[in-house]
Design a protein around this motif. Structure first.
Motif, PDB file in Angstrom:
ATOM      1  N   ILE A  25       0.862  -1.191   0.000  1.00 15.62           N
ATOM      2  CA  ILE A  25       0.000   0.000   0.000  1.00 15.62           C
ATOM      3  C   ILE A  25       0.890   1.231   0.000  1.00 15.62           C
ATOM      4  O   ILE A  25       1.564   1.524   0.998  1.00 15.62           O
ATOM      5  CB  ILE A  25      -0.925   0.029   1.235  1.00 15.62           C
ATOM      6  CG1 ILE A  25      -1.731  -1.255   1.344  1.00 15.62           C
ATOM      7  CG2 ILE A  25      -1.843   1.244   1.173  1.00 15.62           C
ATOM      8  CD1 ILE A  25      -2.458  -1.393   2.675  1.00 15.62           C
ATOM      9  N   ARG A  26       0.933   1.928  -1.115  1.00 18.65           N
ATOM     10  CA  ARG A  26       1.744   3.149  -1.192  1.00 18.65           C
ATOM     11  C   ARG A  26       0.858   4.327  -0.810  1.00 18.65           C
ATOM     12  O   ARG A  26      -0.241   4.489  -1.325  1.00 18.65           O
ATOM     13  CB  ARG A  26       2.331   3.311  -2.593  1.00 18.65           C
ATOM     14  CG  ARG A  26       3.428   4.353  -2.602  1.00 18.65           C
ATOM     15  CD  ARG A  26       4.431   4.143  -3.699  1.00 18.65           C
ATOM     16  NE  ARG A  26       5.194   2.902  -3.647  1.00 18.65           N
ATOM     17  CZ  ARG A  26       6.300   2.684  -2.943  1.00 18.65           C
ATOM     18  NH1 ARG A  26       6.768   3.626  -2.142  1.00 18.65           N
ATOM     19  NH2 ARG A  26       6.944   1.528  -3.005  1.00 18.65           N
ATOM     20  N   LEU A  27       1.371   5.130   0.113  1.00 21.86           N
ATOM     21  CA  LEU A  27       0.556   6.213   0.658  1.00 21.86           C
ATOM     22  C   LEU A  27       0.450   7.382  -0.304  1.00 21.86           C
ATOM     23  O   LEU A  27       1.407   7.747  -0.973  1.00 21.86           O
ATOM     24  CB  LEU A  27       1.149   6.685   1.990  1.00 21.86           C
ATOM     25  CG  LEU A  27       0.978   5.681   3.122  1.00 21.86           C
ATOM     26  CD1 LEU A  27       1.838   6.072   4.311  1.00 21.86           C
ATOM     27  CD2 LEU A  27      -0.490   5.579   3.518  1.00 21.86           C
ATOM     28  N   GLU A  28      -0.723   7.933  -0.347  1.00 19.49           N
ATOM     29  CA  GLU A  28      -0.978   9.177  -1.073  1.00 19.49           C
ATOM     30  C   GLU A  28      -1.988   9.953  -0.238  1.00 19.49           C
ATOM     31  O   GLU A  28      -2.608   9.396   0.686  1.00 19.49           O
ATOM     32  CB  GLU A  28      -1.526   8.880  -2.470  1.00 19.49           C
ATOM     33  CG  GLU A  28      -2.723   7.966  -2.463  1.00 19.49           C
ATOM     34  CD  GLU A  28      -3.154   7.566  -3.865  1.00 19.49           C
ATOM     35  OE1 GLU A  28      -4.095   8.220  -4.358  1.00 19.49           O
ATOM     36  OE2 GLU A  28      -2.568   6.637  -4.441  1.00 19.49           O
ATOM     37  N   GLN A  29      -2.140  11.232  -0.572  1.00 18.66           N
ATOM     38  CA  GLN A  29      -2.980  12.086   0.262  1.00 18.66           C
ATOM     39  C   GLN A  29      -4.409  11.544   0.386  1.00 18.66           C
ATOM     40  O   GLN A  29      -5.051  11.697   1.423  1.00 18.66           O
ATOM     41  CB  GLN A  29      -2.979  13.509  -0.295  1.00 18.66           C
ATOM     42  CG  GLN A  29      -3.210  14.557   0.754  1.00 18.66           C
ATOM     43  CD  GLN A  29      -2.190  14.493   1.892  1.00 18.66           C
ATOM     44  OE1 GLN A  29      -0.990  14.463   1.656  1.00 18.66           O
ATOM     45  NE2 GLN A  29      -2.679  14.454   3.129  1.00 18.66           N
ATOM     46  N   ALA A  30      -4.876  10.884  -0.661  1.00 22.16           N
ATOM     47  CA  ALA A  30      -6.245  10.355  -0.646  1.00 22.16           C
ATOM     48  C   ALA A  30      -6.435   9.285   0.436  1.00 22.16           C
ATOM     49  O   ALA A  30      -7.572   8.949   0.785  1.00 22.16           O
ATOM     50  CB  ALA A  30      -6.588   9.763  -2.010  1.00 22.16           C
TER      51      ALA A  30
END
Ligand code: FES
Length: 102
Positions: A85-90
Motif C-alpha cells: 500500500i503506497r501512501l498518497e494524500q487520498a
C-alpha cells in the motif's frame, strides 16, 4: 503528510504521520512498531507485514498479494500486505490494525 491510525496487537491506537510515497509498512516500522516484522523488506515474499485496513478505499490486491494473504490463518476480507500500500494524500485517515502473528 498522511495521517494514519495504527492499532497494535495490544489494541492500542496510535496516530502516525507519514509521507506520501512511503508504503504503510515503512510508515509503521519508522514509527517504531517492531511487532510488524516485514521480514522480506517489502519484496512481497513473506506476508509478515499483514494488516487489516479500514477507511479510504484501496485498489484490490494483486494476484501475488492475494496468494500470500491466503497463506495466513488470520486472513479476513479487509486483509492487506502493508508493503503493497503506497501512501498518497487520498489515504489520509486510513486505519491500520496489525494482524496477529501466524
Ligand atoms: S514485507 Fe514481506 S510481503 Fe510485505
Amino acid at each position: 503528510m498522511v495521517s494514519l491510525t495504527i492499532i497494535d496487537r495490544a489494541g492500542q491506537e496510535n496516530s502516525v504521520d507519514a509521507l506520501p510515497g512511503q508504503t504503510v509498512m515503512e510508515a509503521i516500522r519508522q514509527a517504531g512498531f517492531d511487532e510488524l516484522e516485514a521480514m522480506c523488506g517489502g519484496s512481497r515474499s513473506c506476508a509478515t507485514c499483514h494488516v487489516y485496513v479500514e477507511g479510504p478505499a484501496l485498489p484490490p490486491p494483486g494476484e501475488d498479494e492475494d496468494d500470500l494473504l491466503d497463506s495466513s490463518d488470520h486472513r479476513r476480507a479487509d486483509s492487506r500486505l502493508s508493503c503493497q500500500i503506497r501512501l498518497e494524500q487520498a489515504l489520509d485517515g486510513l486505519r491500520v490494525t496489525i494482524a496477529p502473528e501466524d
